[in-house]
Design a protein around this motif. Structure first.
Motif, PDB file in Angstrom:
ATOM      1  N   UNK A 145      22.944  -9.868 -62.101  1.00 30.23           N
ATOM      2  CA  UNK A 145      23.704 -11.077 -62.430  1.00 30.23           C
ATOM      3  C   UNK A 145      23.450 -12.171 -61.396  1.00 30.23           C
ATOM      4  N   UNK A 146      23.492 -11.828 -60.107  1.00 33.20           N
ATOM      5  CA  UNK A 146      23.270 -12.820 -59.058  1.00 33.20           C
ATOM      6  C   UNK A 146      21.842 -13.362 -59.104  1.00 33.20           C
ATOM      7  N   UNK A 147      20.881 -12.505 -59.396  1.00 33.27           N
ATOM      8  CA  UNK A 147      19.480 -12.932 -59.495  1.00 33.27           C
ATOM      9  C   UNK A 147      19.310 -13.941 -60.622  1.00 33.27           C
ATOM     10  N   UNK A 148      19.933 -13.655 -61.762  1.00 30.82           N
ATOM     11  CA  UNK A 148      19.807 -14.568 -62.895  1.00 30.82           C
ATOM     12  C   UNK A 148      20.522 -15.893 -62.634  1.00 30.82           C
ATOM     13  N   UNK A 149      21.648 -15.853 -61.926  1.00 31.02           N
ATOM     14  CA  UNK A 149      22.331 -17.095 -61.545  1.00 31.02           C
ATOM     15  C   UNK A 149      21.464 -17.916 -60.597  1.00 31.02           C
ATOM     16  N   UNK A 150      20.806 -17.258 -59.653  1.00 28.14           N
ATOM     17  CA  UNK A 150      19.914 -17.938 -58.723  1.00 28.14           C
ATOM     18  C   UNK A 150      18.748 -18.578 -59.468  1.00 28.14           C
ATOM     19  N   UNK A 151      18.140 -17.840 -60.393  1.00 31.04           N
ATOM     20  CA  UNK A 151      17.025 -18.386 -61.171  1.00 31.04           C
ATOM     21  C   UNK A 151      17.463 -19.588 -62.002  1.00 31.04           C
ATOM     22  N   UNK A 152      18.651 -19.516 -62.599  1.00 32.98           N
ATOM     23  CA  UNK A 152      19.162 -20.639 -63.386  1.00 32.98           C
ATOM     24  C   UNK A 152      19.405 -21.862 -62.495  1.00 32.98           C
ATOM     25  N   UNK A 153      19.929 -21.643 -61.310  1.00 25.81           N
ATOM     26  CA  UNK A 153      20.163 -22.744 -60.377  1.00 25.81           C
ATOM     27  C   UNK A 153      18.838 -23.373 -59.948  1.00 25.81           C
ATOM     28  N   UNK A 154      17.847 -22.551 -59.705  1.00 28.59           N
ATOM     29  CA  UNK A 154      16.524 -23.083 -59.329  1.00 28.59           C
ATOM     30  C   UNK A 154      15.925 -23.921 -60.466  1.00 28.59           C
ATOM     31  N   UNK A 155      16.104 -23.450 -61.713  1.00 31.60           N
ATOM     32  CA  UNK A 155      15.584 -24.222 -62.861  1.00 31.60           C
ATOM     33  C   UNK A 155      16.281 -25.575 -62.947  1.00 31.60           C
ATOM     34  N   UNK A 207      17.694 -27.287 -60.524  1.00 29.77           N
ATOM     35  CA  UNK A 207      17.252 -28.122 -59.415  1.00 29.77           C
ATOM     36  C   UNK A 207      15.859 -28.678 -59.667  1.00 29.77           C
ATOM     37  N   UNK A 208      15.023 -27.903 -60.312  1.00 34.06           N
ATOM     38  CA  UNK A 208      13.660 -28.343 -60.599  1.00 34.06           C
ATOM     39  C   UNK A 208      13.637 -29.491 -61.613  1.00 34.06           C
TER      40      UNK A 208
END
Length: 80
Positions: free
Chosen positions: A66-76, A78-79
């Motif tokens: 769950x935390x990994x997917x939240x991090x990936x979504x946040x990175x997207x 920001x991009x």
């Protein structure tokens, strides 16, 4: 975007049918018309590594995924 069959998922999971059944039962991945999306296959690969190689328990796996997917979504976001 390509999709993956159960046989392809089993190949990625080193032929471990019990593990495949477990991630399906836990709702970590889900088949749609007998196919998996690439994101589900990647999630299964990450879970395999956590459980089989790093010996993380299932409760820890759920938190990490769950935390990994939240991090990936946040990175997207920001991009953008």
């Amino acid at each position: 975007m390509s999709q993956f069959s159960r046989d392809e998922l089993l190949r990625i999971l080193h032929g471990d049918e019990d593990f495949c059944d477990e991630i399906l039962a836990r709702g970590i991945v889900a088949f749609c018309d007998d196919l998996l999306a690439p994101s589900d296959v990647e999630r299964a690969r990450v879970v395999w590594t956590l459980v089989r190689e790093l010996e993380v328990n299932w409760e820890g796996v759920e938190i990490i995924v769950r935390m990994r997917e939240e991090l990936l979504a946040t990175r997207r976001k920001l991009a953008e």
